[in-house]
Each structure stands twice: as C-alpha cells, then as structure tokens.
Design a protein around this motif. Structure first.
Motif, PDB file in Angstrom:
ATOM      1  N   THR A  94      37.701  33.375  18.791  1.00 41.92           N
ATOM      2  CA  THR A  94      37.563  32.456  19.902  1.00 41.92           C
ATOM      3  C   THR A  94      37.511  33.225  21.210  1.00 41.92           C
ATOM      4  O   THR A  94      38.360  34.070  21.483  1.00 41.92           O
ATOM      5  CB  THR A  94      38.751  31.485  19.932  1.00 41.92           C
ATOM      6  OG1 THR A  94      38.800  30.783  18.691  1.00 41.92           O
ATOM      7  CG2 THR A  94      38.592  30.482  21.067  1.00 41.92           C
ATOM      8  N   SER A  95      36.480  32.929  22.006  1.00 41.94           N
ATOM      9  CA  SER A  95      36.286  33.667  23.248  1.00 41.94           C
ATOM     10  C   SER A  95      37.385  33.337  24.253  1.00 41.94           C
ATOM     11  O   SER A  95      37.752  32.178  24.451  1.00 41.94           O
ATOM     12  CB  SER A  95      34.916  33.319  23.841  1.00 41.94           C
ATOM     13  OG  SER A  95      34.738  33.956  25.074  1.00 41.94           O
ATOM     14  N   ARG A  96      37.926  34.382  24.891  1.00 40.27           N
ATOM     15  CA  ARG A  96      38.915  34.208  25.941  1.00 40.27           C
ATOM     16  C   ARG A  96      38.443  34.945  27.186  1.00 40.27           C
ATOM     17  O   ARG A  96      37.694  35.922  27.104  1.00 40.27           O
ATOM     18  CB  ARG A  96      40.277  34.739  25.473  1.00 40.27           C
ATOM     19  CG  ARG A  96      40.757  34.038  24.206  1.00 40.27           C
ATOM     20  CD  ARG A  96      42.053  34.586  23.680  1.00 40.27           C
ATOM     21  NE  ARG A  96      43.196  34.097  24.451  1.00 40.27           N
ATOM     22  CZ  ARG A  96      44.460  34.275  24.063  1.00 40.27           C
ATOM     23  NH1 ARG A  96      44.727  34.908  22.931  1.00 40.27           N
ATOM     24  NH2 ARG A  96      45.457  33.820  24.790  1.00 40.27           N
ATOM     25  N   ARG A  97      38.901  34.467  28.328  1.00 41.33           N
ATOM     26  CA  ARG A  97      38.514  35.101  29.583  1.00 41.33           C
ATOM     27  C   ARG A  97      39.524  36.190  29.915  1.00 41.33           C
ATOM     28  O   ARG A  97      40.712  35.906  30.092  1.00 41.33           O
ATOM     29  CB  ARG A  97      38.437  34.067  30.701  1.00 41.33           C
ATOM     30  CG  ARG A  97      37.876  34.644  31.984  1.00 41.33           C
ATOM     31  CD  ARG A  97      37.471  33.552  32.955  1.00 41.33           C
ATOM     32  NE  ARG A  97      36.911  34.130  34.155  1.00 41.33           N
ATOM     33  CZ  ARG A  97      36.397  33.436  35.151  1.00 41.33           C
ATOM     34  NH1 ARG A  97      36.380  32.103  35.073  1.00 41.33           N
ATOM     35  NH2 ARG A  97      35.917  34.028  36.217  1.00 41.33           N
ATOM     36  N   ILE A  98      39.040  37.437  30.000  1.00 40.70           N
ATOM     37  CA  ILE A  98      39.907  38.596  30.161  1.00 40.70           C
ATOM     38  C   ILE A  98      39.497  39.385  31.398  1.00 40.70           C
ATOM     39  O   ILE A  98      38.327  39.746  31.558  1.00 40.70           O
ATOM     40  CB  ILE A  98      39.847  39.516  28.921  1.00 40.70           C
ATOM     41  CG1 ILE A  98      40.272  38.742  27.661  1.00 40.70           C
ATOM     42  CG2 ILE A  98      40.718  40.748  29.111  1.00 40.70           C
ATOM     43  CD1 ILE A  98      40.087  39.515  26.370  1.00 40.70           C
ATOM     44  N   HIS A 122      34.476  38.206  23.897  1.00 37.58           N
ATOM     45  CA  HIS A 122      35.290  37.731  25.002  1.00 37.58           C
ATOM     46  C   HIS A 122      34.522  37.845  26.316  1.00 37.58           C
ATOM     47  O   HIS A 122      33.653  38.711  26.477  1.00 37.58           O
ATOM     48  CB  HIS A 122      36.598  38.527  25.079  1.00 37.58           C
ATOM     49  CG  HIS A 122      37.501  38.296  23.906  1.00 37.58           C
ATOM     50  ND1 HIS A 122      38.066  37.071  23.651  1.00 37.58           N
ATOM     51  CD2 HIS A 122      37.906  39.124  22.910  1.00 37.58           C
ATOM     52  CE1 HIS A 122      38.815  37.154  22.549  1.00 37.58           C
ATOM     53  NE2 HIS A 122      38.724  38.394  22.076  1.00 37.58           N
ATOM     54  N   CYS A 182      41.609  34.111  34.836  1.00 35.05           N
ATOM     55  CA  CYS A 182      41.634  34.750  33.510  1.00 35.05           C
ATOM     56  C   CYS A 182      42.903  34.350  32.750  1.00 35.05           C
ATOM     57  O   CYS A 182      43.979  34.219  33.325  1.00 35.05           O
ATOM     58  CB  CYS A 182      41.580  36.269  33.651  1.00 35.05           C
ATOM     59  SG  CYS A 182      39.968  36.891  34.180  1.00 35.05           S
ATOM     60  N   GLU A 183      42.762  34.190  31.438  1.00 33.90           N
ATOM     61  CA  GLU A 183      43.910  33.912  30.579  1.00 33.90           C
ATOM     62  C   GLU A 183      44.746  35.164  30.343  1.00 33.90           C
ATOM     63  O   GLU A 183      45.966  35.105  30.194  1.00 33.90           O
ATOM     64  CB  GLU A 183      43.441  33.391  29.221  1.00 33.90           C
ATOM     65  CG  GLU A 183      42.576  32.153  29.259  1.00 33.90           C
ATOM     66  CD  GLU A 183      41.954  31.905  27.888  1.00 33.90           C
ATOM     67  OE1 GLU A 183      42.733  31.764  26.920  1.00 33.90           O
ATOM     68  OE2 GLU A 183      40.718  31.874  27.787  1.00 33.90           O
ATOM     69  N   ILE A 184      44.043  36.302  30.282  1.00 36.22           N
ATOM     70  CA  ILE A 184      44.680  37.586  30.004  1.00 36.22           C
ATOM     71  C   ILE A 184      44.169  38.598  31.018  1.00 36.22           C
ATOM     72  O   ILE A 184      42.970  38.644  31.307  1.00 36.22           O
ATOM     73  CB  ILE A 184      44.343  38.075  28.573  1.00 36.22           C
ATOM     74  CG1 ILE A 184      44.871  37.089  27.529  1.00 36.22           C
ATOM     75  CG2 ILE A 184      44.911  39.470  28.326  1.00 36.22           C
ATOM     76  CD1 ILE A 184      44.393  37.391  26.117  1.00 36.22           C
ATOM     77  N   SER A 188      49.249  32.748  32.751  1.00 36.37           N
ATOM     78  CA  SER A 188      48.383  33.779  32.181  1.00 36.37           C
ATOM     79  C   SER A 188      49.267  34.935  31.716  1.00 36.37           C
ATOM     80  O   SER A 188      50.465  34.979  32.003  1.00 36.37           O
ATOM     81  CB  SER A 188      47.361  34.262  33.212  1.00 36.37           C
ATOM     82  OG  SER A 188      48.015  34.786  34.351  1.00 36.37           O
ATOM     83  N   VAL A 210      48.892  37.063  22.249  1.00 38.29           N
ATOM     84  CA  VAL A 210      47.774  37.953  22.569  1.00 38.29           C
ATOM     85  C   VAL A 210      47.535  39.010  21.492  1.00 38.29           C
ATOM     86  O   VAL A 210      46.642  39.841  21.618  1.00 38.29           O
ATOM     87  CB  VAL A 210      48.004  38.653  23.926  1.00 38.29           C
ATOM     88  CG1 VAL A 210      48.079  37.632  25.058  1.00 38.29           C
ATOM     89  CG2 VAL A 210      49.253  39.524  23.893  1.00 38.29           C
ATOM     90  N   VAL A 216      43.975  39.763  20.289  1.00 35.04           N
ATOM     91  CA  VAL A 216      43.178  40.535  21.247  1.00 35.04           C
ATOM     92  C   VAL A 216      43.562  42.010  21.174  1.00 35.04           C
ATOM     93  O   VAL A 216      42.704  42.894  21.140  1.00 35.04           O
ATOM     94  CB  VAL A 216      43.368  39.983  22.677  1.00 35.04           C
ATOM     95  CG1 VAL A 216      42.734  40.915  23.706  1.00 35.04           C
ATOM     96  CG2 VAL A 216      42.763  38.592  22.791  1.00 35.04           C
TER      97      VAL A 216
END
Length: 305
Positions: free
Chosen positions: A8-12, A33, A66-68, A96, A154, A157
C-alpha cells in the motif's frame, strides 16, 4: 538487486540523499511509495526523479502532509538544527512518524523524542549498519528505539531497507549502533594488524584472508575491509571521519557511565590520528595506513638507535 515487494502506497518525506540516503529513497520509490525528498545539494537527488520522486526546495515542503518522515543526515547537531532550529518538527503532520536513521548521541535521540511527543509526532531512532552497498541492496541492519506500537506501524516500510529490530525505548537504537560501531572499529584495527603481521612475516595476505574464511576469525570486516586493505582501495563506503564521530560518541557515553573501555579507547585514538593525518574522507579501512605510519616510525627509531 533484491526484488522489492509492492505494498500500500504511503506518503514519505526523505531528508538527506547522500551516499546512504539516495539508494534508500530509491528503494522506497521503487516499492510504489510517494516519496518527496530534500537535500542540501539538490543535484545529489536528481537521479531519483525518473522514479517519480519529487525534489523539494525546502525540507518543510518535503515533509508536509507526509505519514512518515525519514531523516538521514550526518550528525546529531545537524539533525537538531534541522528538526528544532529550522522547525522541521513544526512542519510535520500530527500523528505522523519521524524516523531518524542518522547515528546520533543517545541523549540527543531522547531529547528529540520528547520534542516530537510535545507536537503529537511519533518518534523512532533507527540508525543503520551495512554501508552504501547495504543501502543499495536493502540489507541494512536497522536498530530501532521508541514505542513498540509505533515501530510495528512502520516496520513494513523499514523492511524495504533491511532488517529492522526493535531494541527498546527512545535512544535504544542509537545505543545499539554505538555498540555496533565499537565492534566494527575494533575489528578493522585487528584485521589491519593481522595483515601487517602476515606481510612482515613473509606470508601472502590475500591468501591468508582466504584461508581464514569460515573459521572463528571470519567476519564481514575480515572479508570486505581486509580485501580493501590488501588492494589499497580506500574509496569510501563508510568514511573514516564518520567512524571517528561514532567512536567519539561511544567514548563520551562510556565516561558518563563511568566505564573503562581500554581497547575501544585505543582504537578511537588511532582513528583520531588518521583524521589528523588527512584520512578523514577515506574509507574507515584506511586505518591500516595509520598503523603503517606507526611501524614506519618504529623502524626509523630502530635504525637510528
């Protein structure tokens, strides 16, 4: 290169795309990502653009929404300056997760964790070992301090970058990294001395290194850095100045804990000599050069006696 599993794509947001950071950001982007990066020298991040990575003009822009956020900078003071003085923490979204993967002092990580918590941000210190090649291959050893639940959130990731292990509360990752760096530094010194002994005694050091593989003396340092030493290839995978930074940090912590670590203290002084001799930008395996200088001086003293 190891195949990267899609997820699943996450915003980093990724801060610091130098020797280690660039291949790490690449692996995250290749996994699908959405990665935005900032580096003090933007040109070092340009090769990431074809992967869909966006290069931002400010660190604040790179982490917004960003989430991370992953920080891969050179030292504790540099991290503090960016996170606190330049208010990067204030630019991050509440809830975050900030992952500081730089090698920094334990107390610095603990202080950053407190500052992050005050802003509703989850904090993990997650320094790595494995050098540039480990970053490229996604085989880094990742030592993580912080809340176990935040780590679990996390971990998928982090597994794209290597083998993450949760050690304990904030600062524990940095403590494990200091232990790692002590072992690496001391092993480099011992391998260098073994090579010098073989040379002086008339053995072929290359054949000796091969013969030791699989025995109790075998290690990554023996195989990788031993080969660097005998081939005189000191193009940095891990610059000596960074190794010295970490051994200095370990020695400062040992003093604070009233620990006597005579072997590590001696190796730390040898790295200091190497830096003062102009070898700071060489690979840390170049410590053998400093030991050669020691032996050169000893030979001259014997000849002049």
């Amino acid at each position: 290169m190891e195949r990267i599993t899609m997820m699943t794509s996450r915003r980093i947001g990724f801060i610091g795309t130098g020797l280690m950071g660039a291949p790490m950001a690449r692996r995250l982007a290749e996994a699908g990502h959405r990665v935005s990066v900032w580096n003090r020298t933007p040109e070092k991040a340009e090769k990431l653009v074809p992967l869909g990575v966006s290069i931002e003009r400010t660190p604040q822009a790179a982490v917004a929404q960003c989430e991370i956020v992953i920080v891969m900078l050179s030292s504790g003071p540099v991290c503090d300056a960016l996170l606190l003085e330049d208010c990067l923490l204030d630019a991050m979204a509440r809830e975050s997760t900030l992952i500081v993967m730089s090698s920094i002092p334990v107390e610095t990580a603990q202080r950053q964790a407190d500052e992050a918590a005050r802003r509703g941000i989850r904090y993990l210190d997650a320094p790595v070992s494995g050098g540039e090649q480990g970053a490229i291959d996604g085989t880094l050893a990742i030592m993580v301090g912080g809340d176990a639940t935040h780590f679990d959130g996390v971990a998928p990731v982090l597994r794209l970058l290597g083998r993450p292990s949760h050690i304990g509360p904030a600062g524990s990752g940095e403590l494990a990294k200091l232990a790692n760096q002590m072992i690496v530094a001391n092993s480099i010194a011992t391998v260098a001395e073994a090579i010098l002994l073989a040379e002086r005694g008339g053995a072929d050091p290359k054949r000796m290194l091969k013969a030791l593989e699989g025995g109790f003396a075998d290690s990554t340092v023996l195989r990788l850095h031993g080969q660097r030493m005998v081939s005189e290839n000191f193009t940095p995978g891990g610059p000596a100045k960074w190794q010295f930074k970490d051994t200095q940090t370990a020695m400062a912590l040992a003093r604070a804990l009233e620990l006597s670590l005579p072997v590590s203290s001696l190796v730390d002084s040898l790295f200091e000599e190497l830096i003062k001799s102009g070898g700071g930008d060489l690979d840390h395996s170049a410590l053998i050069q400093q030991l050669r200088r020691h032996n050169g001086r000893h030979n001259e003293e014997r000849q002049n006696a």
